[in-house]
Design a protein around this motif. Structure first.
Motif, PDB file in Angstrom:
ATOM      1  N   ALA A 107       6.654   1.345   4.923  1.00  0.00           N
ATOM      2  CA  ALA A 107       5.525   0.455   4.629  1.00  0.00           C
ATOM      3  C   ALA A 107       5.088   1.172   3.423  1.00  0.00           C
ATOM      4  N   VAL A 108       4.658   0.177   2.316  1.00  0.00           N
ATOM      5  CA  VAL A 108       3.880   0.998   0.871  1.00  0.00           C
ATOM      6  C   VAL A 108       2.689  -0.060   0.877  1.00  0.00           C
ATOM      7  N   VAL A 109       1.760   0.818   0.158  1.00  0.00           N
ATOM      8  CA  VAL A 109       0.537   0.047  -0.342  1.00  0.00           C
ATOM      9  C   VAL A 109       0.408   0.380  -1.835  1.00  0.00           C
ATOM     10  N   THR A 110       0.913  -0.655  -2.541  1.00  0.00           N
ATOM     11  CA  THR A 110       0.759  -0.550  -4.086  1.00  0.00           C
ATOM     12  C   THR A 110      -0.512  -1.486  -4.721  1.00  0.00           C
ATOM     13  N   GLY A 111      -0.560  -2.460  -4.018  1.00  0.00           N
ATOM     14  CA  GLY A 111      -1.659  -3.308  -4.563  1.00  0.00           C
ATOM     15  C   GLY A 111      -1.202  -4.169  -5.862  1.00  0.00           C
ATOM     16  N   ARG A 112       0.254  -3.762  -6.139  1.00  0.00           N
ATOM     17  CA  ARG A 112       0.736  -4.480  -7.261  1.00  0.00           C
ATOM     18  C   ARG A 112       1.641  -5.793  -7.089  1.00  0.00           C
ATOM     19  N   VAL A 113       2.011  -5.814  -5.887  1.00  0.00           N
ATOM     20  CA  VAL A 113       2.792  -7.215  -5.517  1.00  0.00           C
ATOM     21  C   VAL A 113       2.342  -7.568  -4.100  1.00  0.00           C
ATOM     22  N   PRO A 114       2.468  -8.891  -4.281  1.00  0.00           N
ATOM     23  CA  PRO A 114       1.750  -9.525  -2.774  1.00  0.00           C
ATOM     24  C   PRO A 114       2.466  -8.712  -1.558  1.00  0.00           C
ATOM     25  N   PRO A 115       1.430  -9.022  -0.594  1.00  0.00           N
ATOM     26  CA  PRO A 115       2.012  -8.386   0.823  1.00  0.00           C
ATOM     27  C   PRO A 115       3.278  -9.080   1.434  1.00  0.00           C
ATOM     28  N   GLY A 116       3.971  -8.208   1.948  1.00  0.00           N
ATOM     29  CA  GLY A 116       5.461  -8.884   2.394  1.00  0.00           C
ATOM     30  C   GLY A 116       6.404  -8.669   1.352  1.00  0.00           C
ATOM     31  N   THR A 117       6.089  -8.394   0.063  1.00  0.00           N
ATOM     32  CA  THR A 117       7.285  -7.958  -0.810  1.00  0.00           C
ATOM     33  C   THR A 117       8.048  -6.945  -0.596  1.00  0.00           C
ATOM     34  N   ILE A 118       9.410  -7.299  -0.762  1.00  0.00           N
ATOM     35  CA  ILE A 118      10.409  -6.208  -0.510  1.00  0.00           C
ATOM     36  C   ILE A 118      11.116  -5.706  -1.502  1.00  0.00           C
ATOM     37  N   THR A 119      10.825  -4.475  -1.622  1.00  0.00           N
ATOM     38  CA  THR A 119      11.586  -3.556  -3.027  1.00  0.00           C
ATOM     39  C   THR A 119      12.612  -2.869  -2.273  1.00  0.00           C
ATOM     40  N   GLU A 120      13.639  -3.142  -3.002  1.00  0.00           N
ATOM     41  CA  GLU A 120      14.928  -2.057  -2.614  1.00  0.00           C
ATOM     42  C   GLU A 120      15.223  -1.186  -3.734  1.00  0.00           C
ATOM     43  N   MET A 121      15.264   0.129  -3.123  1.00  0.00           N
ATOM     44  CA  MET A 121      15.524   1.156  -4.312  1.00  0.00           C
ATOM     45  C   MET A 121      16.773   1.914  -3.774  1.00  0.00           C
ATOM     46  N   GLY A 122      17.292   2.602  -4.990  1.00  0.00           N
ATOM     47  CA  GLY A 122      18.197   4.013  -4.755  1.00  0.00           C
ATOM     48  C   GLY A 122      17.306   5.099  -4.551  1.00  0.00           C
ATOM     49  N   LEU A 123      17.928   6.265  -4.191  1.00  0.00           N
ATOM     50  CA  LEU A 123      17.327   7.562  -4.298  1.00  0.00           C
ATOM     51  C   LEU A 123      16.555   7.803  -5.569  1.00  0.00           C
ATOM     52  N   ASP A 124      17.405   7.628  -6.553  1.00  0.00           N
ATOM     53  CA  ASP A 124      16.900   8.074  -8.069  1.00  0.00           C
ATOM     54  C   ASP A 124      15.915   7.144  -8.413  1.00  0.00           C
ATOM     55  N   GLU A 125      15.450   6.152  -7.697  1.00  0.00           N
ATOM     56  CA  GLU A 125      14.424   5.289  -8.143  1.00  0.00           C
ATOM     57  C   GLU A 125      12.992   5.514  -7.466  1.00  0.00           C
ATOM     58  N   VAL A 126      13.262   6.378  -6.378  1.00  0.00           N
ATOM     59  CA  VAL A 126      12.101   6.457  -5.276  1.00  0.00           C
ATOM     60  C   VAL A 126      11.099   7.311  -5.846  1.00  0.00           C
ATOM     61  N   GLY A 127      11.282   8.498  -6.606  1.00  0.00           N
ATOM     62  CA  GLY A 127      10.320   9.170  -6.973  1.00  0.00           C
ATOM     63  C   GLY A 127       8.806   8.714  -7.102  1.00  0.00           C
ATOM     64  N   GLU A 128       8.579   7.983  -7.878  1.00  0.00           N
ATOM     65  CA  GLU A 128       7.185   7.467  -8.326  1.00  0.00           C
ATOM     66  C   GLU A 128       6.817   6.495  -7.112  1.00  0.00           C
ATOM     67  N   VAL A 129       7.793   5.746  -6.479  1.00  0.00           N
ATOM     68  CA  VAL A 129       7.432   4.483  -5.602  1.00  0.00           C
ATOM     69  C   VAL A 129       7.182   5.097  -4.230  1.00  0.00           C
ATOM     70  N   VAL A 130       7.817   6.189  -3.895  1.00  0.00           N
ATOM     71  CA  VAL A 130       7.399   6.611  -2.422  1.00  0.00           C
ATOM     72  C   VAL A 130       6.168   7.006  -2.104  1.00  0.00           C
ATOM     73  N   ALA A 131       5.360   7.805  -3.708  1.00  0.00           N
ATOM     74  CA  ALA A 131       4.201   8.381  -3.508  1.00  0.00           C
ATOM     75  C   ALA A 131       3.063   7.442  -2.708  1.00  0.00           C
ATOM     76  N   PRO A 132       3.102   6.209  -2.751  1.00  0.00           N
ATOM     77  CA  PRO A 132       1.952   5.325  -2.241  1.00  0.00           C
ATOM     78  C   PRO A 132       2.219   4.957  -0.733  1.00  0.00           C
ATOM     79  N   SER A 133       3.399   5.501  -0.397  1.00  0.00           N
ATOM     80  CA  SER A 133       3.759   5.224   0.984  1.00  0.00           C
ATOM     81  C   SER A 133       2.717   6.156   1.990  1.00  0.00           C
ATOM     82  N   VAL A 134       2.501   5.688   2.808  1.00  0.00           N
ATOM     83  CA  VAL A 134       1.516   6.420   3.901  1.00  0.00           C
ATOM     84  C   VAL A 134       2.427   7.526   4.520  1.00  0.00           C
ATOM     85  N   HIS A 135       3.788   7.571   4.319  1.00  0.00           N
ATOM     86  CA  HIS A 135       4.966   8.581   4.851  1.00  0.00           C
ATOM     87  C   HIS A 135       5.037   9.544   3.828  1.00  0.00           C
TER      88      HIS A 135
END
Lengths: 486, 169
Positions: free
Chosen positions: B62-90
């Motif tokens: 689960a992520v909370v970015t506030g930039r896309v509508p709730p329910g949006t699924i974003t698929e990424m590879g490991l090399d794209e994760v860096g910035e995006v995983v940061a807002p995840s509660v995990h």
């Protein structure tokens, strides 16, 4: 593919947030930390079967599942008025020691350690788990992972999956320890003792041998003369699983000693509009604002507090380390927040030795590990020392054993007032005006990182990093600067 | 140990944070022959212990970015994760874990896909999934299934190709 850009302002919730207010001259007027919290626990618990609480509460926190499980289990003993057989208590304590060791190892080397092992003002890119491995060597990195794995496997064997233990039951534990498993605990304890000795040597070599670090640890910016609380056994030695709660005053004299059942008589909560967290204080002293000293009810829990609140450690090597600790830092109590890291390693060694003693006890393999409850449940209050400090569970049920009231006081709540003091004092001492460099900001964060605070579900933080927003404002509230820290 | 890991990250009792575990649960039986399916609310180094030993991994979080509508699924590879995983509660910190695994010589998934689901409220215990996240659940499950099945087919093809020289005729 959708690209997601991270706007710091939209992702505040779920993260720690430091607010720093500066006056016209640039000096810090006050600073505080906000910690998000999981919501709705009391409502969530209502109507559930009391027996399910050790599993439910262990699921609310991915960091401390065993601490909640054990506090919940002990609360059920009290709720059902049942006394577990001696072997069950020993098994519980032995397994709990395994958890203390693996959690403390994780914190020192990978979460708090980078500040010391790599250095507080080292470039951010190096101040992480990789930096620690670079400094202490690959073998040590493997050893941390190896020791943790060994202990976690044992915890799973003794009581089911580490994340969702089915170990403790009211009146005992779910199954006895087999001789084979006992042998593995004996071996793991010996291994962990060596690891504990080694870790303390790392601390001596890296921190104590460096005058700059020693000055930092003992500096006024990280010092508060508060009360301290911790569980102690009959001999007033540190214990993580059971005992009486002992409180010492800022001079180190015993101020209070009480049973968990009486915690409401001694611990109260203060509410501030800017915080989700309630601030615990000693009722007998009273709330006197965010100040330290004998007239303020602010107290601390966690490793430093436990060492301060006890007369010593229950095992020989840890006792030696305890004596070295206090003689080096000027006697008991020690008020230096950053000394918590050292205290944590002494506890690691103590838990390892204690685990070994319990594993070697002939009674540990006794099949008599359960007293079946027969009485009607009413009110239960239980306590353990979580790695992060004293953890209370309190349940009340109807006559069918369904929860009518449940409250948890977690370590971070017990520590919240002192953490607030620490952030405020460090910011005042270190920050001057809105332009703050990275290293200084890190030194402000170190003031609370030593406590290893639980950030609600945001505790799932990157190794060596703490997701955090720092806001610097003028006294009238105007935002001067936002710094994203992740 | 299985070559493929499906890791559903999150706290199954904390509102929308349950999305990862629910996806894992939905596929547990169906994928048992081709993947190890794990749900976990652990983080950091503990996740390293979960991921190590696998060749491929699908992570649902689960992520909370506030930039896309709730329910949006974003698929990424490991090399794209860096910035995006940061807002995840995990705060999974997958790139860091991969780096640590490499330094320590541990096997770490060489192929990783992260499905990050934008959520509304991952902090309220007992709240269940919010409506937009509940609506997204089936799609996340379907995408994970397709992904893992396609990996299996690829692996099967590779095996066939490799075995050809030794086959008679």
């Amino acid at each position: 593919m959708t690209e997601i850009l991270i706007d710091p302002i939209t992702r505040l919730e779920g993260h720690g947030k430091i607010h720093i207010f500066v006056g016209d001259g640039g000096a810090v007027d006050h600073a505080y930390l906000q910690i998000p919290e999981l919501r709705g626990f009391e409502k969530f618990a209502q109507g559930r079967r009391a027996e399910d609480m050790p599993q439910i509460t262990s699921r609310i926190c991915g960091v401390c599942p065993m601490a909640h499980h054990m506090a919940g289990t002990k609360t059920l003993d009290d709720l059902f008025h049942v006394d577990p057989p001696p072997a069950a208590k020993k098994v519980r304590e032995m397994v709990y020691d395994a958890f203390m060791i693996e959690d403390h190892a994780l914190h020192f080397f990978f979460l708090g350690g980078p500040d010391f092992v790599v250095g507080p003002t080292a470039p951010k890119a190096e101040r992480n788990i990789l930096g620690v491995i670079g400094k202490v060597g690959l073998e040590i990195g493997k050893e941390v992972i190896g020791v943790r794995k060994e202990l976690r496997d044992l915890m799973v064997e003794a009581g089911g999956k580490a994340a969702h233990p089915v170990f403790g039951l009211p009146g005992g534990v779910s199954k006895p320890i087999s001789p084979e498993l006992r042998d593995r605990f004996v071996a793991a304890a010996a291994h962990a003792v060596e690891f504990g000795k080694f870790s303390l040597q790392v601390f001596r070599d890296v921190v104590l041998a460096n005058q700059e670090y020693v000055d930092l640890v003992t500096s006024d910016a990280y010092t508060h003369r508060t009360y301290y609380m911790g569980l102690v056994d009959e001999a007033n030695k540190v214990n993580y699983y059971d005992g009486r709660l002992r409180v010492v005053d800022p001079d180190g004299k015993e101020y209070l000693a009480f049973e968990a059942r009486d915690y409401l008589d001694h611990v109260a909560e203060h509410v501030e509009p800017w915080s989700y967290i309630k601030f615990c204080y000693l009722k007998d002293v009273g709330w006197n604002g965010f100040t330290d000293g004998p007239d303020s009810g602010v107290f601390a829990v966690a490793p430093l507090a436990r060492l301060n609140a006890a007369d010593g450690m229950s095992t020989p090597l840890a006792q030696e380390a305890y004596e070295e600790f206090f003689s080096t830092l000027g006697g008991r109590p020690v008020h230096f927040t950053l000394a918590t890291h050292w205290a944590r390693l002494i506890e690691l060694l103590n838990a390892a030795e204690r685990m070994g003693e319990l594993a070697a006890d002939p009674e540990i393999v006794s099949p008599d590990v359960r007293t079946i409850p027969t009485e009607t449940p009413t009110v239960g209050i239980g306590v353990v020392e979580a790695p992060r400090g004293t953890l209370f569970h309190h349940y009340e049920t109807d006559e069918r054993g369904l929860i009518t009231m449940a409250n948890l006081i977690v370590a971070t709540q017990n520590n919240a007032a002192r953490i607030a003091l620490s952030v405020d004092k460090a910011a005042k001492a270190l920050v001057h005006g809105p332009e703050v460099d990275e290293g200084l900001l890190n030194e402000v964060e170190m003031a609370f990182r030593a406590y290893d605070p639980c950030f609600g579900c945001a505790t799932h933080s990157l190794p060596g990093q703490m997701p955090l927003i720092v806001e610097i404002r003028r006294l009238d509230g105007e935002l001067l600067r936002t710094i994203r820290r992740d | 140990m299985s070559g493929t890991l499906l890791l559903g990250l999150g706290n199954d009792v904390a509102g929308d944070d349950a999305i990862g575990p629910l996806v894992a649960r939905a596929l547990l039986v169906e994928l048992e022959d081709v993947a190890e399916v794990v749900e976990s609310s652990a983080s950091g180094l503990a996740l390293l212990e979960v991921l190590a030993g696998h060749d491929r991994a699908v992570v649902v979080d689960a992520v909370v970015t506030g930039r896309v509508p709730p329910g949006t699924i974003t698929e990424m590879g490991l090399d794209e994760v860096g910035e995006v995983v940061a807002p995840s509660v995990h705060q999974a910190g997958l790139p860091e874990l991969a780096a640590v695994a490499e330094r320590l010589g541990l096997t770490f998934p060489s192929r990783t896909r992260v499905l990050a689901v934008e959520v509304v409220d991952p902090w309220t215990l007992g709240a269940g999934l919010s409506e937009p996240v509940a609506r997204a659940l089936d799609e996340v499950v379907a995408r994970v299934r397709t992904l893992i099945r396609s990996w299996e087919e690829e692996a099967a093809c590779t095996t066939t190709t490799l075995s050809r020289p030794s086959s008679p005729g």
